[in-house]
Write an enzyme that holds these catalytic residues in place. Structure first.
Site, mmCIF file in Angstrom:
data_model
loop_
_atom_site.group_PDB
_atom_site.id
_atom_site.type_symbol
_atom_site.label_atom_id
_atom_site.label_comp_id
_atom_site.label_asym_id
_atom_site.label_seq_id
_atom_site.Cartn_x
_atom_site.Cartn_y
_atom_site.Cartn_z
ATOM 1 N N CYS A 92 -15.571 9.658 -3.677
ATOM 2 C CA CYS A 92 -15.578 8.314 -3.077
ATOM 3 C C CYS A 92 -15.539 8.438 -1.550
ATOM 4 C CB CYS A 92 -14.386 7.522 -3.610
ATOM 5 S SG CYS A 92 -14.119 5.954 -2.764
ATOM 6 N N CYS A 148 -22.041 -7.124 -16.603
ATOM 7 C CA CYS A 148 -22.424 -6.694 -15.253
ATOM 8 C C CYS A 148 -21.980 -5.244 -15.015
ATOM 9 C CB CYS A 148 -21.767 -7.612 -14.236
ATOM 10 S SG CYS A 148 -22.021 -7.106 -12.523
ATOM 11 N N ASP A 151 0.801 -1.233 0.000
ATOM 12 C CA ASP A 151 0.000 0.000 0.000
ATOM 13 C C ASP A 151 0.835 1.286 0.000
ATOM 14 O OD1 ASP A 151 -2.397 1.292 -0.154
ATOM 15 O OD2 ASP A 151 -2.797 1.279 1.984
ATOM 16 N N CYS A 181 -15.344 2.379 2.768
ATOM 17 C CA CYS A 181 -16.646 1.993 2.207
ATOM 18 C C CYS A 181 -16.459 0.663 1.485
ATOM 19 C CB CYS A 181 -17.125 3.067 1.230
ATOM 20 S SG CYS A 181 -18.545 2.601 0.221
HETATM 21 C C1 B12 Z 1 -4.872 5.853 -4.037
HETATM 22 C C2 B12 Z 1 -5.558 4.600 -3.546
HETATM 23 C C3 B12 Z 1 -6.915 4.690 -3.207
HETATM 24 C C4 B12 Z 1 -7.750 5.941 -3.532
HETATM 25 C C5 B12 Z 1 -8.107 5.927 -5.051
HETATM 26 C C6 B12 Z 1 -8.744 4.578 -5.479
HETATM 27 C C7 B12 Z 1 -8.576 4.218 -6.944
HETATM 28 N N1 B12 Z 1 -9.581 3.563 -7.476
HETATM 29 O O1 B12 Z 1 -7.559 4.492 -7.559
HETATM 30 C C8 B12 Z 1 -8.963 5.755 -2.558
HETATM 31 C C9 B12 Z 1 -8.671 6.469 -1.247
HETATM 32 C C10 B12 Z 1 -10.312 6.232 -3.090
HETATM 33 C C11 B12 Z 1 -8.910 4.238 -2.335
HETATM 34 C C12 B12 Z 1 -10.003 3.499 -1.946
HETATM 35 C C13 B12 Z 1 -9.971 2.126 -1.750
HETATM 36 N N2 B12 Z 1 -8.874 1.341 -1.699
HETATM 37 CO CO1 B12 Z 1 -7.110 1.947 -2.231
HETATM 38 N N3 B12 Z 1 -5.395 2.342 -2.865
HETATM 39 C C14 B12 Z 1 -4.833 3.395 -3.416
HETATM 40 C C15 B12 Z 1 -3.357 3.120 -3.819
HETATM 41 C C16 B12 Z 1 -2.462 3.724 -2.742
HETATM 42 C C17 B12 Z 1 -2.970 3.641 -5.206
HETATM 43 C C18 B12 Z 1 -3.989 3.290 -6.298
HETATM 44 C C19 B12 Z 1 -3.763 4.096 -7.565
HETATM 45 O O2 B12 Z 1 -2.634 4.269 -8.008
HETATM 46 N N4 B12 Z 1 -4.866 4.594 -8.168
HETATM 47 C C20 B12 Z 1 -4.851 5.247 -9.429
HETATM 48 C C21 B12 Z 1 -5.435 4.289 -10.457
HETATM 49 C C22 B12 Z 1 -5.578 4.994 -11.813
HETATM 50 O O3 B12 Z 1 -4.481 3.242 -10.586
HETATM 51 P P1 B12 Z 1 -4.763 1.696 -10.251
HETATM 52 O O4 B12 Z 1 -5.767 1.589 -9.161
HETATM 53 O O5 B12 Z 1 -3.465 1.017 -10.042
HETATM 54 O O6 B12 Z 1 -5.438 1.248 -11.568
HETATM 55 C C23 B12 Z 1 -4.725 0.774 -12.726
HETATM 56 C C24 B12 Z 1 -5.654 -0.132 -13.515
HETATM 57 O O7 B12 Z 1 -6.988 0.325 -13.371
HETATM 58 C C25 B12 Z 1 -5.113 0.066 -14.916
HETATM 59 N N5 B12 Z 1 -6.138 -0.074 -15.945
HETATM 60 C C26 B12 Z 1 -6.919 0.894 -16.445
HETATM 61 N N6 B12 Z 1 -7.710 0.356 -17.369
HETATM 62 C C27 B12 Z 1 -7.421 -0.956 -17.454
HETATM 63 C C28 B12 Z 1 -7.941 -1.951 -18.233
HETATM 64 C C29 B12 Z 1 -7.445 -3.251 -18.102
HETATM 65 C C30 B12 Z 1 -8.021 -4.312 -18.957
HETATM 66 C C31 B12 Z 1 -6.410 -3.537 -17.155
HETATM 67 C C32 B12 Z 1 -5.878 -4.934 -16.976
HETATM 68 C C33 B12 Z 1 -5.893 -2.507 -16.362
HETATM 69 C C34 B12 Z 1 -6.408 -1.229 -16.525
HETATM 70 O O8 B12 Z 1 -4.557 1.364 -15.006
HETATM 71 C C35 B12 Z 1 -4.430 1.915 -13.717
HETATM 72 C C36 B12 Z 1 -3.032 2.509 -13.625
HETATM 73 O O9 B12 Z 1 -2.021 1.533 -13.706
HETATM 74 C C37 B12 Z 1 -3.326 1.538 -3.800
HETATM 75 C C38 B12 Z 1 -1.984 0.914 -3.383
HETATM 76 C C39 B12 Z 1 -0.946 0.985 -4.481
HETATM 77 N N7 B12 Z 1 0.262 1.315 -4.106
HETATM 78 O O10 B12 Z 1 -1.233 0.725 -5.641
HETATM 79 C C40 B12 Z 1 -4.446 1.181 -2.787
HETATM 80 C C41 B12 Z 1 -5.336 -0.072 -3.085
HETATM 81 C C42 B12 Z 1 -5.685 -0.016 -4.549
HETATM 82 N N8 B12 Z 1 -6.538 0.155 -2.298
HETATM 83 C C43 B12 Z 1 -7.035 -0.905 -1.821
HETATM 84 C C44 B12 Z 1 -8.269 -0.959 -1.107
HETATM 85 C C45 B12 Z 1 -8.557 -2.224 -0.300
HETATM 86 C C46 B12 Z 1 -9.176 0.120 -1.170
HETATM 87 C C47 B12 Z 1 -10.644 0.134 -0.679
HETATM 88 C C48 B12 Z 1 -11.410 -1.163 -0.928
HETATM 89 C C49 B12 Z 1 -10.659 0.507 0.831
HETATM 90 C C50 B12 Z 1 -12.053 0.664 1.428
HETATM 91 N N9 B12 Z 1 -12.788 -0.410 1.681
HETATM 92 O O11 B12 Z 1 -12.472 1.775 1.701
HETATM 93 C C51 B12 Z 1 -11.231 1.322 -1.513
HETATM 94 C C52 B12 Z 1 -11.789 0.858 -2.879
HETATM 95 C C53 B12 Z 1 -12.229 1.962 -3.793
HETATM 96 C C54 B12 Z 1 -12.169 1.536 -5.274
HETATM 97 N N10 B12 Z 1 -13.274 1.002 -5.794
HETATM 98 O O12 B12 Z 1 -11.115 1.676 -5.905
HETATM 99 C C55 B12 Z 1 -6.204 -2.139 -2.186
HETATM 100 C C56 B12 Z 1 -6.926 -2.912 -3.312
HETATM 101 C C57 B12 Z 1 -6.793 -4.429 -3.226
HETATM 102 C C58 B12 Z 1 -7.476 -5.114 -4.395
HETATM 103 N N11 B12 Z 1 -7.813 -6.387 -4.205
HETATM 104 O O13 B12 Z 1 -7.697 -4.548 -5.445
HETATM 105 C C59 B12 Z 1 -4.840 -1.493 -2.594
HETATM 106 C C60 B12 Z 1 -4.072 -2.228 -3.715
HETATM 107 C C61 B12 Z 1 -3.965 -1.408 -1.326
HETATM 108 C C62 B12 Z 1 -3.382 -2.786 -0.939
HETATM 109 N N12 B12 Z 1 -2.068 -2.944 -0.930
HETATM 110 O O14 B12 Z 1 -4.057 -3.741 -0.665
HETATM 111 N N13 B12 Z 1 -7.685 3.745 -2.598
HETATM 112 S S1 SF4 Z 2 -16.504 -5.539 -10.563
HETATM 113 FE FE1 SF4 Z 2 -18.490 -4.595 -10.882
HETATM 114 S S2 SF4 Z 2 -18.978 -5.044 -13.015
HETATM 115 FE FE2 SF4 Z 2 -17.331 -6.453 -12.442
HETATM 116 S S3 SF4 Z 2 -18.408 -8.307 -11.778
HETATM 117 FE FE3 SF4 Z 2 -18.045 -7.050 -9.932
HETATM 118 S S4 SF4 Z 2 -19.916 -5.829 -9.684
HETATM 119 FE FE4 SF4 Z 2 -19.922 -6.652 -11.768
HETATM 120 S S1 SF4 Z 3 -15.782 2.628 -2.085
HETATM 121 FE FE1 SF4 Z 3 -17.954 3.262 -1.877
HETATM 122 S S2 SF4 Z 3 -18.017 5.425 -2.496
HETATM 123 FE FE2 SF4 Z 3 -16.039 4.575 -3.191
HETATM 124 S S3 SF4 Z 3 -16.439 3.911 -5.292
HETATM 125 FE FE3 SF4 Z 3 -16.819 2.102 -4.005
HETATM 126 S S4 SF4 Z 3 -19.055 2.223 -3.544
HETATM 127 FE FE4 SF4 Z 3 -18.434 4.244 -4.318
#
Ligand code: B12
Ligand code: SF4
Ligand code: SF4
Length: 305
Positions: free
Chosen positions: A207, A184, A126, A234
């Protein structure tokens, strides 16, 4: 590789894979996400962008990533029926995962260094400039769902990702190329704040997880309403995912045993707690991320929505 995976299973990791380090194939998506302002005030994501776009820059000579998943699911998917009980995301129900997983990853890293004499390692969970979900997909551990979570086809998405980077040239696993979301879109529709701009595109500023954990300063009226009954994090976009409904199983890992103080905190006490009391009760728990001020703010928003 078998020795590394066997040791990882003994250490409690639910799944382990190996990815060859290369330029992030989704560097452009990350660039666009940042340019759109979707990171809000998480300025560290801008500062770390070049390393996330090319994880070989994170550690000199790094060639491979050993990527692990750890199940933290606690089995409670029921909606909050008691308004006085604040909701806390499941990943935060126990001791700080950075500590627990950091130690386990160090033990795994030692095995790599023994198997490949002279090699070096660095562990991340993380907190670091490592694109963890991306590496997990490349290591064959699952696909990135429309909710942006890494979903393992037999475990679901309630997992932590932990990474060991190494300059040892380990045999990589094939990437997980399938997208099993199909048509989905339950996560996108269920998000209480409509924070998804589209599939795999989350505007973090809306979020609840961002607002309650990463946002600094007070809430404005909109943000106060957005957090709803969530005190910390969340789980909605994971709770509704059919892959979790079918495959998430309660963890029996003693390192992640739920602690009532964080899983079911006393929100009234939190709203008025002083800094030293907060430190005493919540030291080494995920609540230290928003800290005393942030948790008091979150509690106040629940008590006076
Ligand atoms: C910043 C961050 C957040 C931010 C932004 C979330 C986000 N969606 O980016 C906030 C605070 C909102 C957040 C929330 C949560 N987080 Co967070 N977060 C991070 C962190 C530190 C960086 C993520 C990041 O760089 N985001 C920017 C996006 C653009 O990058 P990305 O997530 O890596 O996504 C890549 C892919 O989507 C890819 N991509 C895009 N299109 C496509 C298409 C295909 C086909 C493929 C293969 C890839 C791909 O491109 C992106 C860039 O490389 C990581 C840890 C880390 N060092 O990576 C943890 C991490 C992602 N978080 C985690 C968790 C558990 C959560 C929460 C569930 C916590 C909670 N219950 O409240 C929520 C989930 C929200 C959600 N739906 O994402 C876990 C996820 C574990 C998992 N199984 O996925 C991580 C990995 C931490 C860990 N070490 O466990 N988080
Ligand atoms: S990540 Fe979202 S779209 Fe994909 S299977 Fe789960 S609920 Fe459906
Ligand atoms: S963590 Fe909650 S608020 Fe954030 S994207 Fe998922 S459902 Fe929405």
């Amino acid at each position: 590789m078998i020795a590394i995976k066997r040791r990882a299973a003994e250490l409690g990791f639910a799944a382990t894979g190996v990815a060859r380090l290369d330029r992030n194939p989704h560097a452009a998506e990350l660039g666009r996400w940042l340019a759109d302002g979707h990171a809000g005030t998480m300025s560290y994501l801008h500062r770390q962008a070049e390393k996330r776009k090319d994880p070989r820059l994170v550690m000199a000579g790094a060639k491979t990533a050993v990527v692990t998943l750890t199940n933290y699911f606690h089995g409670d998917r029921t909606p909050n029926l008691e308004p006085q009980v604040p909701r806390v995301a499941q990943y935060a129900w126990s001791s700080d995962y950075h500590d627990v997983l950091g130690e386990r990853l160090e033990q795994l890293a030692r095995v790599i260094r023994e198997l490949v004499p002279g090699s070096t390692t660095r562990c991340y969970v993380d907190a670091g400039p490592v694109p963890e979900r991306e590496l997990a997909q490349l290591a064959g551990l699952g696909w990135i769902g429309k909710n942006m979570m890494l979903i393992h086809p037999e475990i679901g998405s309630f997992t932590f990702i932990g990474v060991v980077l190494t300059d040892a040239g380990l045999e990589p696993d094939p990437p997980f190329d399938a997208d099993r979301c199909g048509t989905c879109r339950r996560c996108l529709d269920a998000c209480p704040t409509q924070a998804f701009v589209g599939p795999r595109d989350l505007d973090a500023r809306a979020c609840i997880s961002y607002l309650t954990i990463e946002h600094r300063g007070e809430f404005d009226e909109t943000q106060r309403a957005q957090v709803g009954d969530w005190l910390f994090g969340c789980d909605v976009c994971q709770d509704v995912c059919p892959w979790n409904v079918s495959f998430a199983r309660e963890t029996l890992d003693p390192g992640f045993a739920p602690q009532l103080a964080v899983a079911r905190p006393d929100v009234r006490a939190l709203a008025t707690m002083d800094a030293s009391d907060f430190q005493r009760r919540y030291d080494r728990t995920p609540f230290t991320r928003p800290g005393h001020h942030g948790m008091r703010r979150n509690a106040a928003a629940l008590l006076d929505p």
